[in-house]
Motif scaffolding. Structure first.
Motif, PDB file in Angstrom:
ATOM      1  N   UNK A 405     -19.971  15.498 -14.920  1.00  0.00           N
ATOM      2  CA  UNK A 405     -20.840  16.680 -14.908  1.00  0.00           C
ATOM      3  C   UNK A 405     -20.680  17.479 -16.198  1.00  0.00           C
ATOM      4  N   UNK A 406     -19.443  17.661 -16.618  1.00  0.00           N
ATOM      5  CA  UNK A 406     -19.207  18.429 -17.847  1.00  0.00           C
ATOM      6  C   UNK A 406     -19.874  17.752 -19.043  1.00  0.00           C
ATOM      7  N   UNK A 407     -19.781  16.431 -19.107  1.00  0.00           N
ATOM      8  CA  UNK A 407     -20.409  15.709 -20.216  1.00  0.00           C
ATOM      9  C   UNK A 407     -21.928  15.837 -20.171  1.00  0.00           C
ATOM     10  N   UNK A 408     -22.509  15.745 -18.976  1.00  0.00           N
ATOM     11  CA  UNK A 408     -23.963  15.860 -18.859  1.00  0.00           C
ATOM     12  C   UNK A 408     -24.439  17.256 -19.249  1.00  0.00           C
ATOM     13  N   UNK A 410     -22.899  19.372 -21.220  1.00  0.00           N
ATOM     14  CA  UNK A 410     -22.661  19.575 -22.654  1.00  0.00           C
ATOM     15  C   UNK A 410     -23.747  18.927 -23.501  1.00  0.00           C
ATOM     16  N   UNK A 411     -24.377  17.878 -22.971  1.00  0.00           N
ATOM     17  CA  UNK A 411     -25.442  17.202 -23.718  1.00  0.00           C
ATOM     18  C   UNK A 411     -26.786  17.911 -23.590  1.00  0.00           C
ATOM     19  N   UNK A 412     -26.832  18.961 -22.780  1.00  0.00           N
ATOM     20  CA  UNK A 412     -28.082  19.676 -22.577  1.00  0.00           C
ATOM     21  C   UNK A 412     -28.986  19.043 -21.551  1.00  0.00           C
ATOM     22  N   UNK A 413     -28.453  18.158 -20.720  1.00  0.00           N
ATOM     23  CA  UNK A 413     -29.264  17.461 -19.727  1.00  0.00           C
ATOM     24  C   UNK A 413     -29.849  18.438 -18.718  1.00  0.00           C
ATOM     25  N   UNK A 414     -31.080  18.219 -18.275  1.00  0.00           N
ATOM     26  CA  UNK A 414     -31.677  19.064 -17.243  1.00  0.00           C
ATOM     27  C   UNK A 414     -31.023  18.796 -15.890  1.00  0.00           C
ATOM     28  N   UNK A 415     -31.258  19.666 -14.898  1.00  0.00           N
ATOM     29  CA  UNK A 415     -30.592  19.510 -13.594  1.00  0.00           C
ATOM     30  C   UNK A 415     -30.735  18.133 -12.963  1.00  0.00           C
ATOM     31  N   UNK A 416     -31.914  17.515 -13.052  1.00  0.00           N
ATOM     32  CA  UNK A 416     -32.090  16.195 -12.440  1.00  0.00           C
ATOM     33  C   UNK A 416     -31.175  15.161 -13.077  1.00  0.00           C
ATOM     34  N   UNK A 417     -31.019  15.239 -14.395  1.00  0.00           N
ATOM     35  CA  UNK A 417     -30.150  14.290 -15.093  1.00  0.00           C
ATOM     36  C   UNK A 417     -28.676  14.566 -14.792  1.00  0.00           C
ATOM     37  N   UNK A 418     -28.335  15.855 -14.623  1.00  0.00           N
ATOM     38  CA  UNK A 418     -26.957  16.197 -14.255  1.00  0.00           C
ATOM     39  C   UNK A 418     -26.637  15.626 -12.878  1.00  0.00           C
ATOM     40  N   UNK A 419     -27.560  15.788 -11.935  1.00  0.00           N
ATOM     41  CA  UNK A 419     -27.344  15.239 -10.598  1.00  0.00           C
ATOM     42  C   UNK A 419     -27.214  13.721 -10.638  1.00  0.00           C
ATOM     43  N   UNK A 421     -26.124  11.898 -13.122  1.00  0.00           N
ATOM     44  CA  UNK A 421     -24.813  11.573 -13.686  1.00  0.00           C
ATOM     45  C   UNK A 421     -23.714  11.765 -12.643  1.00  0.00           C
ATOM     46  N   UNK A 422     -23.862  12.804 -11.856  1.00  0.00           N
ATOM     47  CA  UNK A 422     -22.896  13.065 -10.784  1.00  0.00           C
ATOM     48  C   UNK A 422     -22.850  11.887  -9.806  1.00  0.00           C
ATOM     49  N   UNK A 423     -24.023  11.480  -9.308  1.00  0.00           N
ATOM     50  CA  UNK A 423     -24.052  10.407  -8.317  1.00  0.00           C
ATOM     51  C   UNK A 423     -23.533   9.091  -8.894  1.00  0.00           C
ATOM     52  N   UNK A 424     -23.807   8.821 -10.164  1.00  0.00           N
ATOM     53  CA  UNK A 424     -23.281   7.587 -10.780  1.00  0.00           C
ATOM     54  C   UNK A 424     -21.768   7.610 -10.831  1.00  0.00           C
ATOM     55  N   UNK A 425     -21.203   8.788 -11.107  1.00  0.00           N
ATOM     56  CA  UNK A 425     -19.735   8.892 -11.174  1.00  0.00           C
ATOM     57  C   UNK A 425     -19.099   8.785  -9.793  1.00  0.00           C
TER      58      UNK A 425
END
Length: 523
Positions: A405-408, A410-419, A421-425
């Motif tokens: 989540x922190x990496x997503x 920090x990259x400026x990812x929008x909420x959908x992309x953050x979510x 990334x979370x689910x992949x982790x």
């Protein structure tokens, strides 16, 4: 758009005020997936656990934060602390309640988490009975968690990292209507307080499932249920090794035995035939789980001028547990079995200090990774389907998820992309394969009768420790799980082998397992 549905807190375990004597009937409907906690369980308090509002700084509910974590159980506190420790702004939203769960854990797992100091009692081994005769001794340390100490440790991590708190129950959460990709997620508490965050994580138990989406045509959720008491008892040492941890006692001592006769049984002389299994083909098995206090603790006296405890009296946490069943085994049945089991063993209850009701949904599908909301702990399907355990696993997973989540962010990812990334982790392909395997195992256990259940666990704990430990801890790889399955098949008797083959061929969980392995763990 926002999803509706209260996100209540799932409860398991004891703690709180004195309770009625063992054997008093407690009726009520059979639990379902979304059943609220037992009313007495939900109302428990603990003066040793200060309110969160007195320990954490208040949240600024007008600010958009990096992460909103809903739920302040062990999973929610661990994830909130891990996210904040990486420099993220984190709001924790929850009803301000104590831990009332009675947690038992493998000591090596809590040592690895830096939480060994929260264990109030430990045992070098755990004992099991899968029939009359000598016990199976599990060579792995086991511990009972001091719930106040665990909560204090996790809350301190939150305070040190800067997590802020708002009291309330979640009402709705999701993507705002007509939102652009960069628009934060929204949430509303039951009192109408609005919150916004770049990521919203539900860590409020299985009740959060109503706010998430799941794949269709997967095995249904089952449940583990248990009824337990913390009690001062007489006769414990005559029925069991006085200071030993009793992990699973599947002996059928809750039916057909006169009071005080269980200790004299042999495999051939149970009144219900052999191991007491006559006519049990349709019975949902249950077992006794017991944690005795240190010698001299409890017993109803000895402090403040009170009379000393009666010789031989011990305080023991006693729980009758159905590992998995569909429909769930009712609390009233478990309570009746526990009372009869204790009577057959010659154990008399002098005083009930506390009473508990445990309902844990197990199995079912994992949330879809396309969910805009994220989840953690039981809400994310992290309860081991074949054991009902989740605390150590959830605490161990918090750092890896927080890193993603922190990496997503920090990259400026929008909420959908953050979510995403979370689910992949949280649920990478190999973990999804393993989850399908665990559900397959759970579904098999739900179909075994008492005799085959005993035979299965006898074979299970005869496996090399690396295999059964890895299965219980969810650390075996998909390939390792196949090795575990082969070893179990070889060690099991013919009836269990036949049940396993038939289950694989006919049950939906077998088809789901094959699909998960063949398509690389995709949903």
């Amino acid at each position: 758009m926002p999803s509706n549905g209260r996100c209540g807190k799932e409860k398991k375990g004891g703690g709180g005020p004195a309770a009625p004597a063992l054997g008093a009937p407690r009726g009520g409907p059979t639990p379902t997936r979304r059943r609220a906690p037992h009313p007495l369980q939900a109302s428990k308090t603990d003066p040793d656990q200060p309110p969160l509002a007195s320990l954490l700084l208040p949240a600024d509910t007008t600010a958009t934060v990096d992460a909103l974590v809903v739920g302040a159980g062990p999973a929610g506190l661990a994830l909130a602390a891990a996210l904040a420790a990486r420099g993220l702004t984190v709001t924790l939203a929850s009803r301000d309640e104590p831990f009332v769960n009675t947690y038992g854990v493998w000591t090596d797992e809590f040592e690895a988490l830096g939480l060994a100091h929260t264990l109030e009692a430990t045992w070098p081994t755990a004992r099991c009975h899968f029939g009359e005769g000598p016990p199976t001794v599990v060579a792995r340390g086991y511990g009972r968690v001091n719930r106040a100490a665990l909560r204090a440790a996790l809350v301190q991590r939150c305070a040190d990292a800067g997590v802020r708190f708002v009291e309330g129950e979640l009402d709705t959460a999701g993507v705002a209507d007509s939102a652009s990709p960069s628009t934060p997620l929204t949430a509303t508490l039951a009192d109408g307080t609005p919150l916004t965050a770049r990521m919203v994580t539900l860590a409020c138990g299985a009740a959060a499932g109503r706010l998430l989406s799941y794949p269709a045509d997967r095995p249904r959720v089952a449940a583990q249920t248990a009824y337990g008491v913390e009690a001062d008892v007489d006769g414990w040492g005559g029925a069991h090794e006085a200071d030993a941890m009793l992990f699973m006692d599947f002996r059928r001592h809750h039916a057909g035995l006169a009071p005080g006769t269980a200790a004299s049984l042999t495999p051939a002389n149970h009144p219900a035939g052999g191991q007491g299994l006559w006519g049990t083909g349709a019975e949902a098995p249950s077992f006794l789980y017991a944690m005795p206090a240190a010698d001299g603790e409890g017993g109803g006296g000895g402090e403040g001028g009170a009379p000393p405890p009666r010789a031989g009296r011990r305080r023991v946490f006693l729980e009758e547990t159905c590992l998995v069943a569909r429909p769930p085994l009712p609390f009233a049945v478990l309570q009746r079995r526990l009372a009869r089991r204790l009577a057959a063993a010659g154990v008399s209850v002098a005083a009930v200090v506390d009473e508990e009701w445990s309902y844990i949904p197990v199995g079912g599908p994992l949330p879809l990774s396309s969910n805009p909301l994220t989840a953690f702990g039981a809400a994310a399907g992290m309860v081991h389907p074949a054991t009902g355990y989740s605390v150590a696993r959830s605490l161990a997973a918090a750092d890896a998820v927080a890193d993603a989540v922190a990496a997503a962010l920090a990259s400026g990812a929008p909420p959908a992309a953050v979510s995403a990334a979370y689910w992949r982790a949280l649920w990478p392909p190999d973990a999804r394969r393993a989850a399908a395997f665990h559900v397959f195992g759970m579904e098999l256990l739900a179909r075994l009768d008492p005799g085959d259940t005993n035979a299965f666990f006898t074979a299970f704990f005869a496996l090399p420790p690396a295999l059964w430990r890895g299965f219980l801890a969810s650390t075996l790889s998909p390939l390792g799980l196949l090795g575990f399955a082969l070893a179990t098949f070889v060690a099991a008797p013919a009836r269990v082998r036949a049940a396993l083959v038939a289950h694989m061929a006919r049950d939906a969980s077998g088809r789901a397992l094959l699909a998960a392995y063949l398509r690389g763990g995709d949903e």
